[in-house]
Design a protein around this motif. Sequence first.
Motif, PDB file in Angstrom:
ATOM      1  N   GLY A 285      22.083  57.620  40.277  1.00  0.00           N
ATOM      2  CA  GLY A 285      22.708  58.861  40.708  1.00  0.00           C
ATOM      3  C   GLY A 285      21.705  59.887  41.198  1.00  0.00           C
ATOM      4  N   ASN A 286      22.071  60.602  42.257  1.00  0.00           N
ATOM      5  CA  ASN A 286      21.264  61.707  42.808  1.00  0.00           C
ATOM      6  C   ASN A 286      19.819  61.291  43.098  1.00  0.00           C
ATOM      7  N   SER A 287      19.651  60.075  43.579  1.00  0.00           N
ATOM      8  CA  SER A 287      18.300  59.542  43.788  1.00  0.00           C
ATOM      9  C   SER A 287      17.929  59.374  45.254  1.00  0.00           C
ATOM     10  N   GLY A 288      18.829  59.737  46.165  1.00  0.00           N
ATOM     11  CA  GLY A 288      18.547  59.589  47.585  1.00  0.00           C
ATOM     12  C   GLY A 288      18.996  60.805  48.363  1.00  0.00           C
ATOM     13  N   TYR A 289      18.398  61.002  49.528  1.00  0.00           N
ATOM     14  CA  TYR A 289      18.791  62.092  50.411  1.00  0.00           C
ATOM     15  C   TYR A 289      19.818  61.619  51.441  1.00  0.00           C
ATOM     16  N   ARG A 290      20.671  62.527  51.847  1.00  0.00           N
ATOM     17  CA  ARG A 290      21.462  62.388  53.066  1.00  0.00           C
ATOM     18  C   ARG A 290      21.353  63.703  53.818  1.00  0.00           C
ATOM     19  N   LEU A 291      21.779  63.730  55.068  1.00  0.00           N
ATOM     20  CA  LEU A 291      21.696  64.957  55.839  1.00  0.00           C
ATOM     21  C   LEU A 291      22.724  65.964  55.345  1.00  0.00           C
ATOM     22  N   ALA A 292      22.309  67.215  55.274  1.00  0.00           N
ATOM     23  CA  ALA A 292      23.225  68.283  54.899  1.00  0.00           C
ATOM     24  C   ALA A 292      24.317  68.429  55.955  1.00  0.00           C
ATOM     25  N   ASP A 293      25.431  69.029  55.567  1.00  0.00           N
ATOM     26  CA  ASP A 293      26.574  69.127  56.470  1.00  0.00           C
ATOM     27  C   ASP A 293      26.231  69.837  57.781  1.00  0.00           C
ATOM     28  N   ASP A 294      25.351  70.823  57.734  1.00  0.00           N
ATOM     29  CA  ASP A 294      24.976  71.553  58.947  1.00  0.00           C
ATOM     30  C   ASP A 294      24.253  70.660  59.952  1.00  0.00           C
ATOM     31  N   TYR A 295      23.756  69.514  59.482  1.00  0.00           N
ATOM     32  CA  TYR A 295      23.038  68.586  60.366  1.00  0.00           C
ATOM     33  C   TYR A 295      23.748  67.245  60.467  1.00  0.00           C
ATOM     34  N   GLY A 296      25.030  67.214  60.084  1.00  0.00           N
ATOM     35  CA  GLY A 296      25.787  65.968  60.077  1.00  0.00           C
ATOM     36  C   GLY A 296      25.884  65.288  61.426  1.00  0.00           C
ATOM     37  N   GLU A 297      25.770  66.057  62.504  1.00  0.00           N
ATOM     38  CA  GLU A 297      25.848  65.458  63.847  1.00  0.00           C
ATOM     39  C   GLU A 297      24.686  64.500  64.121  1.00  0.00           C
ATOM     40  N   PHE A 298      23.627  64.597  63.331  1.00  0.00           N
ATOM     41  CA  PHE A 298      22.460  63.735  63.523  1.00  0.00           C
ATOM     42  C   PHE A 298      22.398  62.592  62.502  1.00  0.00           C
ATOM     43  N   ASP A 299      23.463  62.419  61.756  1.00  0.00           N
ATOM     44  CA  ASP A 299      23.522  61.384  60.721  1.00  0.00           C
ATOM     45  C   ASP A 299      24.101  60.105  61.318  1.00  0.00           C
ATOM     46  N   ALA A 300      23.288  59.051  61.375  1.00  0.00           N
ATOM     47  CA  ALA A 300      23.747  57.777  61.958  1.00  0.00           C
ATOM     48  C   ALA A 300      24.903  57.185  61.168  1.00  0.00           C
ATOM     49  N   GLU A 301      24.966  57.487  59.863  1.00  0.00           N
ATOM     50  CA  GLU A 301      26.063  56.962  59.051  1.00  0.00           C
ATOM     51  C   GLU A 301      27.380  57.674  59.352  1.00  0.00           C
ATOM     52  N   VAL A 302      27.307  58.825  59.976  1.00  0.00           N
ATOM     53  CA  VAL A 302      28.502  59.529  60.441  1.00  0.00           C
ATOM     54  C   VAL A 302      28.832  59.124  61.876  1.00  0.00           C
ATOM     55  N   ARG A 303      27.800  58.986  62.690  1.00  0.00           N
ATOM     56  CA  ARG A 303      28.000  58.664  64.110  1.00  0.00           C
ATOM     57  C   ARG A 303      28.474  57.233  64.305  1.00  0.00           C
ATOM     58  N   PHE A 304      27.993  56.320  63.477  1.00  0.00           N
ATOM     59  CA  PHE A 304      28.362  54.906  63.589  1.00  0.00           C
ATOM     60  C   PHE A 304      29.109  54.486  62.313  1.00  0.00           C
ATOM     61  N   GLU A 305      30.016  53.560  62.454  1.00  0.00           N
ATOM     62  CA  GLU A 305      30.724  53.027  61.290  1.00  0.00           C
ATOM     63  C   GLU A 305      29.961  51.810  60.773  1.00  0.00           C
ATOM     64  N   LEU A 306      29.077  52.041  59.834  1.00  0.00           N
ATOM     65  CA  LEU A 306      28.213  50.975  59.331  1.00  0.00           C
ATOM     66  C   LEU A 306      28.999  50.003  58.456  1.00  0.00           C
ATOM     67  N   PRO A 307      28.595  48.730  58.462  1.00  0.00           N
ATOM     68  CA  PRO A 307      29.255  47.754  57.576  1.00  0.00           C
ATOM     69  C   PRO A 307      29.080  48.099  56.104  1.00  0.00           C
ATOM     70  N   ALA A 308      27.890  48.608  55.754  1.00  0.00           N
ATOM     71  CA  ALA A 308      27.588  49.025  54.372  1.00  0.00           C
ATOM     72  C   ALA A 308      27.939  47.948  53.350  1.00  0.00           C
ATOM     73  N   ALA A 309      27.602  46.710  53.670  1.00  0.00           N
ATOM     74  CA  ALA A 309      27.898  45.598  52.762  1.00  0.00           C
ATOM     75  C   ALA A 309      26.855  45.552  51.640  1.00  0.00           C
ATOM     76  N   GLU A 310      27.296  45.182  50.460  1.00  0.00           N
ATOM     77  CA  GLU A 310      26.376  44.969  49.350  1.00  0.00           C
ATOM     78  C   GLU A 310      25.829  43.550  49.438  1.00  0.00           C
ATOM     79  N   VAL A 311      24.520  43.433  49.413  1.00  0.00           N
ATOM     80  CA  VAL A 311      23.866  42.137  49.574  1.00  0.00           C
ATOM     81  C   VAL A 311      22.989  41.874  48.357  1.00  0.00           C
ATOM     82  N   LYS A 312      23.149  40.739  47.741  1.00  0.00           N
ATOM     83  CA  LYS A 312      22.316  40.375  46.601  1.00  0.00           C
ATOM     84  C   LYS A 312      20.940  39.936  47.081  1.00  0.00           C
TER      85      LYS A 312
END
Length: 371
Positions: A285-312
Amino acid sequence: MKYVDEFRDPTAAKELIANIAALAKNLPRTLRFMEVCGGHTHTIYRHGLEYLLPKSVEFIHGPGCPVCVIPAGRVDDAIWLANQPNVIFTTFGDMMRVPGSSGNMLAAKARGADIRFIYSPLDALKIAQDNPTNQIVFFALGFETTAPATAIAIAQAKTGGVKNFSVFCNHVLINPPLRTILDAENVQIDGFIGPGHVATVVGSQHFEFIPTEYQLPIIVTGFEPLDILQSVNMLLTQYVEGRCQVENQYSRVVRKSGNREALRLLEHVFTTRESFEWRGLGAIGNSGYRLADDYGEFDAEVRFELPAAEVKDHPACQCGLVLTGQLKPAECQVFGSGCTPENPIGTCMVSPEGACAAYYTFGRLARPTAD
């Protein structure tokens, strides 16, 4: 000291080694000191420092290699992004050979993906300005050390109105994984050789929780051989004197309060994620950064729909145990045989800061045997 050779002076090293031997003479048991940063690991094994210390002092490895802690699923997402139409994907070179579930970015580049390795996030921003009809994605990773450079690029993109630039953010924070390791029941740690590079940004006071909450000493440490030896001397001195404190061996670079301008920039551009997946440690928990809402337009995870699959992880890979101090690289079942720098199975063998790469590169190939 002004020059690198002063930090490798044999006379000073002999004096420190003698002091360490004297302090360790009457230790009741072996003390295990975790070097958090992969740069420390490479200094230790490049210069053979483990052979210069008493057997009652042991180095164990920590989670401070930024490439090593990225899980395979995030690598898969990066490769997916690189394969999208009209995308130029930019990354640091040490990520090119990190394995995902079906290959790495070097293989994806060979198959035709436009992947370019760069030296700075500002290089990625320049590519975006030079290629306005393409989408340029920067694979941002690293601890608080490298996050300010990413924040500068994002802030400049916003100021300059660069609309075709985005960041796939994988920046992580150093304290949450240390807490996770300290809360575990299966790791014996008697002190920390603290991460000097991270501390240049966050400051030495950032680690006060270690002596306050866990009653363990930590020495914020530089990256030359004498730095490491001096930090071991300082840790042993605290142990013998019954103290637990944060001490700053790297005072030529690190300040108690850190780099306040960099910290303000991080607070402005980023916010923490509720959870982030770590190789070998799971979701923290709370161990990684993401872009703040004011900079969300530059977030690739917002701009693209990533698969975000869990891989062992690969079933033979034991990087997770290495990253948490539970296993030495040479004890891994595939170290030096199925897993080598030329054909790595796990991230610890790929990264220039990886413990397995350090062991392999500097000849620590033999598996330990019982006395």
